[in-house]
Design a protein around this motif. Structure first.
Motif, PDB file in Angstrom:
ATOM      1  N   ASP A  29      37.032  58.438  56.673  1.00 27.38           N
ATOM      2  CA  ASP A  29      35.621  58.309  56.369  1.00 27.38           C
ATOM      3  C   ASP A  29      35.206  57.143  55.427  1.00 27.38           C
ATOM      4  OD1 ASP A  29      35.883  59.885  53.953  1.00 27.38           O
ATOM      5  OD2 ASP A  29      36.530  61.413  55.033  1.00 27.38           O
ATOM      6  N   SER A  30      34.030  57.137  54.843  1.00 28.68           N
ATOM      7  CA  SER A  30      33.683  56.364  53.704  1.00 28.68           C
ATOM      8  C   SER A  30      34.197  56.522  52.337  1.00 28.68           C
ATOM      9  CB  SER A  30      32.232  56.053  53.832  1.00 28.68           C
ATOM     10  OG  SER A  30      31.427  57.316  53.766  1.00 28.68           O
ATOM     11  N   ARG A  31      34.560  57.947  52.380  1.00 26.11           N
ATOM     12  CA  ARG A  31      34.862  58.684  51.006  1.00 26.11           C
ATOM     13  C   ARG A  31      36.377  58.333  50.604  1.00 26.11           C
ATOM     14  NH1 ARG A  31      33.400  64.627  52.173  1.00 26.11           N
ATOM     15  NH2 ARG A  31      34.400  63.934  54.095  1.00 26.11           N
ATOM     16  N   GLN A  32      37.135  57.878  51.711  1.00 22.76           N
ATOM     17  CA  GLN A  32      38.654  57.572  51.413  1.00 22.76           C
ATOM     18  C   GLN A  32      38.943  56.354  52.110  1.00 22.76           C
ATOM     19  OE1 GLN A  32      41.372  60.297  53.677  1.00 22.76           O
ATOM     20  NE2 GLN A  32      41.850  61.208  51.585  1.00 22.76           N
TER      21      GLN A  32
END
Length: 466
Positions: free
Chosen positions: A267-270
């Motif tokens: 995902d965009s957070r990782q």
């Protein structure tokens, strides 16, 4: 009659080979997995060796076993921890041929690795003698494949699920990847049967390189998973003496994977640049298997996170195999990095327990020769001084120029002969104490002592919190 009998035998062999190769893209439960491994071994008896390294906690609770347990004081037996060994000499170690292993499904609900290792087995045995690269790989490498370290956890996970389930743990509710002795702190977790079996397996074999396969992310993670200021944890990175080799190993897998190298994560957070990460930088982990392999087993291991979904639907398994196929093979080839050889006495007898390490990168548990006097050191191409030490005698130093020999399936060979040593030195001593090893700076390897800027930072912190 003899010709007819030979024809029957030939037909049976072809049938067995066809049965072994008929591997569907579906999840194989305990009975099916065992049947498949037995079928492969029956079809390729000279190329494979099937054995169990131990048993899991939970028994196969059928009526027969329950009755048996009523009339017997012995506990129910658990499920076998099956290992299929592949190579030209599958039943035993051969001098000069390195040992490699893949282990999957230690978290029972992380299932992709379990299935792609079955397809790797299928690919290796059916390609031997046909594909020159695979043939040379198997002729020069002894490959151990454990599709599941946690069969009980897998059976407890009843259906595909992308998130955590109770099947992550073994039957006793323990996380097997938090269950090994730890080099940095006392691990209070009780050693589980599955963990003990793997520890004994590592002790028995001369493993050089390994990977354990997980799910829930898409990244190649490398040691250390735990750390302290000695290894650089104050900067969020726990660095081993062989950090350059570990980065190379992780990159080898990531760059040969269909998408891991992109580093986009799940995902965009990782995000993971180049699709790799230092384990500690990602999150601190106590009692992990990869650190145990490196510190106590003299085996370089990385952790491969292969799927964002832990237990994806069966119809995605074919794509997971295709995404990982090349990377799995290219990673095995890295077992031929560096230098290998034997340490012998004046009569040519092997000297076990001699310390052999590259100068400037000693390990906290010194790397020692096995019972055949062999050593294997994974090193990147370059010039190194190799130091061989036999207790009580003067060390021998040899300068070596290492090239990338992975394509030739043989590390550089450099032997050591001690003219003053007789064959009386045969005893093997413990290579490492069973206590946390990085608690004090004085115990730390010179290769991982803190740098000046870390020491300054530590001094400032001590003054602030005094």
């Amino acid at each position: 009659m003899r010709a007819a009998a030979a024809d029957v035998v030939g037909i049976l062999i072809l049938c067995l080979a066809s049965a072994a190769a008929a591997l569907d893209f579906k999840y194989h439960h305990a009975k099916e997995l065992e049947e498949y491994l037995r079928g492969v071994h029956a079809a390729y008896p000279s190329l494979t060796h099937l054995h169990s390294i131990g048993r899991s906690v939970e028994g196969l609770y059928n009526f027969t076993l329950i009755l048996k347990n009523v009339f017997s004081p012995s506990p129910l037996k658990g499920r076998d921890l099956w290992v299929l060994v592949l190579g030209r000499f599958p039943t035993h170690h051969k001098i000069g041929i390195p040992e490699f292993k893949y282990v999957a499904n230690m978290h029972g609900d992380e299932t992709v690795g379990r299935e792609i290792l079955l397809h790797l087995i299928d690919f290796l045995v059916t390609s031997y003698g046909r594909d020159p690269v695979i043939t040379r790989l198997l002729n020069n490498t002894r490959i151990h494949i454990m599709p599941t370290m946690n069969p009980d956890g897998f059976e407890a996970t009843k259906m595909p699920d992308c998130y955590y389930t109770r099947g992550r743990y073994n039957r006793n509710g323990e996380d097997l990847n938090r269950n090994f002795p730890d080099a940095f702190e006392n691990n209070s977790a009780r050693i589980q049967p599955e963990t003990r079996a793997v520890m004994d397996w590592i002790k028995k074999e001369t493993f050089v390189l390994s990977a354990n396969l997980h799910g829930g992310a898409l990244v190649a993670s490398y040691t250390f998973d735990n750390g302290n200021p000695v290894t650089g944890s104050l900067e969020g990175y726990s660095k081993s003496p062989d950090d350059d080799v570990f980065i190379h190993l992780a990159r080898t897998y990531s760059s040969n994977h269909a998408s891991m190298y992109k580093g986009t994560g799940c995902d965009s957070r990782q995000t993971f640049p180049e699709g790799i990460t230092n384990g500690y930088s990602w999150y601190q982990l106590e009692g992990g298997m990869q650190d145990y392999n490196y510190v106590w087993g003299q085996c370089f291991e990385i952790t491969l996170e292969l799927s964002c979904c832990k237990y994806p639907p069966e119809d995605q398994l074919g794509k997971f195999w295709r995404d990982n196929k090349v990377a799995l093979i290219e990673y095995i080839k890295q077992v031929h990095l560096g230098v290998k050889g034997q340490v012998t006495d004046k009569n040519g007898n092997p000297i076990p327990n001699a310390i052999v390490e590259a100068k400037g990168r000693p390990h906290i548990c010194p790397y020692r020769t096995n019972e055949q006097g062999e050593y294997f050191l994974l090193l990147l191409p370059g010039t190194y001084v190799i130091n061989a030490t036999v207790p009580g005698f003067k060390s021998m130093l040899k300068t070596v120029e290492i090239r990338d020999n992975t394509g030739n399936f043989s590390a550089l060979k450099q032997d050591f002969s001690f003219p003053d040593v007789s064959d009386k030195i045969t005893s093997r001593v413990a290579s490492c104490p069973k206590i946390p090893l990085y608690q004090e700076f004085t115990r730390a390897s010179a290769a991982v002592k803190p740098t000046v800027h870390i020491l300054v930072l530590m001094t400032v912190m001590l003054l602030i919190f005094k």
